[in-house]
Every structure is written in C-alpha cells, then in structure tokens.
Scaffold this active site. Structure first.
Site, short mmCIF file in Angstrom:
data_model
loop_
_atom_site.label_atom_id
_atom_site.label_comp_id
_atom_site.label_asym_id
_atom_site.label_seq_id
_atom_site.Cartn_x
_atom_site.Cartn_y
_atom_site.Cartn_z
N ARG A 86 0.67 -1.20 0.05
CA ARG A 86 0.07 0.00 0.02
C ARG A 86 0.77 1.20 -0.12
O ARG A 86 1.75 1.29 0.65
CB ARG A 86 -1.00 0.08 1.35
CG ARG A 86 -1.90 1.08 1.23
CD ARG A 86 -2.82 1.03 2.30
NE ARG A 86 -3.66 2.23 2.23
CZ ARG A 86 -4.94 1.94 2.74
NH1 ARG A 86 -5.51 1.09 3.34
NH2 ARG A 86 -5.87 3.16 2.48
N GLY A 87 0.28 2.22 -0.72
CA GLY A 87 1.30 3.69 -0.85
C GLY A 87 0.16 4.54 -0.56
O GLY A 87 -0.93 4.53 -0.09
N ARG B 185 -3.15 0.84 -3.87
CA ARG B 185 -3.18 -0.36 -3.02
C ARG B 185 -2.76 -1.63 -3.93
O ARG B 185 -3.10 -1.27 -5.19
CB ARG B 185 -4.47 -0.53 -2.47
CG ARG B 185 -4.98 0.45 -1.53
CD ARG B 185 -6.31 0.08 -0.89
NE ARG B 185 -6.85 1.11 -0.33
CZ ARG B 185 -7.62 1.98 -0.64
NH1 ARG B 185 -8.02 2.22 -1.81
NH2 ARG B 185 -8.17 3.33 0.01
N ASP C 153 13.46 8.49 -8.45
CA ASP C 153 13.34 7.78 -7.15
C ASP C 153 13.66 6.34 -6.95
O ASP C 153 13.16 5.37 -6.47
CB ASP C 153 11.86 7.59 -6.60
CG ASP C 153 11.42 7.39 -5.38
OD1 ASP C 153 12.29 7.73 -4.27
OD2 ASP C 153 10.32 6.96 -4.84
#
Length: 333
Positions: A100-101, A105, A212
C-alpha cells in the site's frame, strides 16, 4: 509517494545497518463509512491490523479441538475485493493485499481465464496529487518494454480510480537481500547493478528520468539466486521536452510532464537525492546516477552513506558529499 514527501527515516542504529523501509507507505485504517455499515460483522482488510471479533466466553478452557475455525482471512479478502470495480473482478480473482502507498493499493490477483498471476495496482485519482503520480506512472509503463522494467499487461481507467495490471515479482526487494546477507560481494553487486544500469540507460534513451531510484523500488522476479531485477514505481518520473506526455484525462496516454528539468519542489527519497535536487537548482537524468551510486554503496557496505534523523543535517551531508565507507568488501562467491 509524491513531490515533497520522502520515505520515513529509518530508526537510529548504532551499527549504521540498513533499516528495512518498504517502498509502499505503512498501512493505515481507511475503511470508508459506507463499507463499514455494509460489513459490520466482517473484518476490515484496510487497517493493516484486523479488527478482532468479539470474544465469546468458552464453556471450558480452549483447546485445539474446541477452537472455532478462523474465518477472518476469508472475510478480509471478501471485504477488500468488494472495493474493486466489477469490470476488474470479472477478469481477475483478487487474492490478497500485498502492499500500500499514499495513493495506491497493490493486490495479488489471478487471471480467471489463463490462471496467470499478476499484481494489480489500484490508484486513487480523485485528488490532484494522486492524479499526477498515477499519470506519470501510466505515461512510462505504456511506453516502455524492457526485461528489467516491470511490464504492464493492461489498464482499467475509471473516473476516480485506475487499475494497472502488472507483472508479479515474488522475489522481494533488493534491500531485503542486502539485509539478509549483511552486504553483497563485489561479484553479486556487479551483477545486480548491471541489470539496473541497463534499465536506466534504456529510460534515459527515451528521455525518462525515474527520480526515485532506491533498493525498495528494485524487485527480484523470483526468490532464486539467479533472478532478474525489475525497476518499479514511476510516480515521480519526468520526461524531456521531446518526449513529453499528452496529458492524463484529456485523451492522451500519460501525464503532463515537466519538460524543463526544473523542480519546483524537492522530489524523491531524501537519502538518495542528488545535491542539485536537494538545492532545487534543477535536475537532469544524472540524478538517477547519483541514486545508483548510493544503491551501490548500500550493497557493498550494508549501510547508508547519508543518514540522519535531522533532515537539515542529512541534506547538508549530501550537498558536501560527506560520508565514510567502512564495509568489509569481498569479491569472493
């Protein structure tokens, strides 16, 4: 994960050993009121920790033979499956929540026709920040095809949610393997970084900067020692001007991307950010190479080159390039 929001800093460690930080944010309780009213007697999957059923006093001390069957996992799965659009569940059997972020999800799923396993990433796009993250990821995944970049099989785009059906990686994060071994040998580190460099070189050739790169966003395809690595999570990616997106939600196939390499805000995970990104002087694909240098440092030493609970001190160390290497590197098998 989004602009101006980095990962939670690892807990302080006297040994400087890497703390496992998952790429997806920590679970929080977000069961909406509508679903709670519909499923008062079921367990809420979203909370990370399941709601415990009311305990009934046993007539005698509990034993293995007198315990009631635990039906909570089945209830959890049903509750979570109900959150998915019927068009998705008609094609895929939702099996389990695996991550989950902030805006997403991720579940493990199986195609009902082929029984092929996949990961489905459900992204909320109702609000601008989530929409931008989703648009960036879609723009990249619709354009790339590379053995070391996660493959998107199909996508379901709805007004408030987007479902990305992705290649399932079951081998865990690169960070997990570094932690389990203490550090990589030069041979193992070289093998891993070659795969990552191959993917990054491909992206840069298309005018894409990931922004990232970190061990949490590098997944092993399977648990075996010879597994390939897959680069994932493109929510902060940008394009150069010549390859910019057409605009999410406007009939295009992706995001309206930054075409000048100028960053209005600090983007990425602080421990992996290049000095020019920290100072907001603008960035280029070189920021990915800086992050890869940090990844190599972690693989060889088992520690972070830049790590401090104070964000100010951390950024100061990054800008000055102040770090020390104390790993016991070995090139043996």
């Amino acid at each position: 994960m989004g602009c101006g929001v980095g990962k939670v800093l690892p807990a302080e460690s006297k040994s400087g050993f890497v703390s496992v930080v998952r790429s997806l944010a920590a679970f929080t309780r977000v069961c909406d009121e509508k679903e709670e009213s519909k499923h008062k007697q079921t367990t809420c999957w979203f909370g990370g920790k399941a709601k415990q059923e009311k305990e009934q006093p046993p007539s005698q001390p509990p034993s293995q033979s007198h315990r009631r069957p635990d039906t909570r996992p089945r209830a959890q799965t049903k509750t979570y499956r109900d959150k998915f659009d019927p068009r998705v569940t008609a094609r895929y059997h939702i099996q389990a929540l695996i991550g989950r972020g902030s805006f997403s999800r991720v579940v493990r799923a199986e195609h009902r026709g082929t029984h092929q396993p996949y990961a489905i990433k459900m992204m909320e796009v109702e609000f601008p920040e989530g929409r931008e993250v989703c648009a960036a990821e879609l723009t990249v995944l619709k354009r790339v095809s590379h053995p070391h970049i996660v493959h998107m099989a199909e996508v379901f785009q709805l007004p408030h949610r987007v479902y990305m059906v992705l290649e399932l990686a079951t081998g865990g994060q690169l960070l997990d393997r570094v932690v389990s071994k203490g550090h990589f040998t030069e041979r193992d580190a070289t093998k891993a970084i070659k795969m990552v460099l191959d993917a990054v070189s491909y992206l840069h050739g298309l005018g894409i900067t990931h922004r990232d790169l970190k061990p949490e966003n590098l997944l092993y395809y399977h648990p075996g020692a010879n597994s390939k690595l897959l680069l994932t999570n493109f929510g902060l990616a940008t394009f150069s001007g010549k390859n910019g997106g057409n605009g999410f939600g406007s009939g295009g196939d992706g995001a309206s991307m930054d075409t000048s390499w100028s960053l209005r805000t600090t983007c990425g995970t602080p421990e992996y950010m290049a000095p020019e990104a920290v100072q907001r002087k603008g960035s280029s694909p070189a920021v990915d190479l800086w992050a890869l240098g940090v990844v190599v440092f972690i693989m060889l030493s088992g520690s972070m080159p830049f790590e401090d609970e104070s964000r100010t001190k951390l950024y100061r160390a990054v800008v000055k390039g102040k770090y020390s290497f104390s790993g016991d590197v070995s090139s043996s098998e």
